[in-house]
Design a protein around this motif. Structure first.
Motif: not given
Length: 377
Positions: A77-81, A101-102
């Motif tokens: 998980n990442s906020s900028n995927n 969350n992409c």
């Protein structure tokens, strides 16, 4: 020739008659044994799917949309995927991206194949890099059952160190260079919705991969993120299981899949031979074996498409429009980045799908083709 003929757009009744007796016996046994969830038939089905597709790991789940979401949830998980996907497809392909969350990045399709354009993927990947984004996956779709350009897309994914996820909801049984389309990408998914080439009698889906670590993570996600047991939760997961009843249906239908894929080729060939206006026919290639989930015409403009649909309707010939609007033009997705999707927009106004079934008869094909020929005279 008759003026009207009862024809179904997607005929399930003829297939059901073949498997009904044996299926009812298995369902009765399941009721007697109270073996409803994750029964032995689910494991048996997964083994059959592995063998048929030549995949190392198969995880069945609740539906094709869940299959895609589970695949994306397996990514760190990442906020900028960012995830690149085609604009011309069913909404499931795109909706799972923000749910995971992409950020979806929409690109266009090739007009002749209906599938994602590799040259557009390259441009989008560079744009994401320039924005400081992290490209984590490319989702391709085998629209209407025709395989996408797997070699090109996988090459781009390797260059950018991201996953190639193939949405094979419409292409179970299709082949790319003699390989099952479900064995090529890093992760492949399919849907067992009743109208798919391999469909159950409700919802169902499956995920395919040759990567053992990824398979273990996805199997955990599908059952609430479980670890050694269902009360040991090691990650965020979801509840997405294929029930035993649907596994029975799919096991019976697996007995028919090879013959039905061949029958679909024959139906498509008859359409291609009998429809006189060759410019409206879908393209074919020798290195691709389509599952022919749909047989889709492309006419010149929206006016012609709507007139043809209405004309065929006068003879009780059902048709479908898959899909009437590109996803990048629809309200929930307009704020997400995209390239110009002119082919997607054009196709949404010009495609029309004809009745397609392994059991579509010669008289029915001739009747449909004759009415199309009459329209264009």
């Amino acid at each position: 020739m008759a003026n009207k003929m009862k024809i179904n757009l997607l005929d399930l009744q003829r297939q059901s008659a073949i498997i009904k007796d044996e299926l009812l016996n298995k369902i009765s046994m399941t009721i007697d044994n109270c073996d409803f969830i994750s029964g032995s038939s689910v494991s048996e089905l997964e083994m059959q799917l592995k063998k048929y597709t030549n995949s190392e790991h198969v995880i069945t789940c609740g539906n094709g949309t869940d299959a895609l979401q589970i695949a994306l949830m397996s990514i760190e998980n990442s906020s900028n995927n960012y995830v690149i996907c085609p604009s011309f497809t069913f909404v499931s392909t795109a909706e799972v991206i923000p749910l995971s969350n992409c950020i979806p990045y929409f690109v266009d399709v090739e007009k002749d194949s209906f599938n994602i354009d590799p040259s557009q993927i390259r441009i989008a990947a560079e744009n994401i890099l320039k924005m400081g984004g992290n490209l984590v996956a490319i989702i391709s779709v085998d629209l209407y059952g025709r395989p996408c350009e797997y070699a090109d897309i996988s090459s781009i994914a390797n260059e950018h160190n991201c996953l190639h996820i193939s949405d094979c909801a419409q292409s179970f049984g299709a082949k790319y260079n003699q390989l099952s389309v479900l064995s090529i990408a890093d992760i492949s998914t399919t849907s067992f919705f009743p109208t798919k080439p391999l469909g159950c009698y409700g919802d169902g889906g499956a995920i395919f991969t040759n990567q053992v670590d990824t398979a273990n993570i996805m199997r955990s996600i599908a059952v609430h993120g479980k670890g050694t047991n269902k009360y040991d939760n090691v990650r965020i997961g979801m509840n997405s299981r294929l029930d035993t009843m649907q596994a029975h249906v799919l096991i019976e239908k697996m007995k028919l899949i090879e013959s039905e894929i061949l029958l679909r080729q024959e139906v498509a060939t008859k359409y291609i031979t009998q429809v006189e206006n060759k410019s409206i026919l879908p393209s074919t290639r020798k290195d691709l074996l389509s599952a022919w989930a749909q047989f889709t015409l492309t006419v010149d403009d929206e006016y012609t498409r709507d007139k043809l649909k209405s004309y065929l309707g006068k003879f009780d010939i059902p048709t479908g429009i898959y899909y009437p609007a590109p996803l990048s033009e629809q309200a929930p997705y307009k704020s997400f980045p995209r390239l110009e999707c002119k082919n997607s927009l054009a196709l949404s106004k010009t495609v029309l799908s004809l009745p397609m079934s392994p059991y579509l008869g010669d008289q029915e094909i001739a009747f449909i083709s004759d009415k199309i020929n009459s329209f264009f005279k």
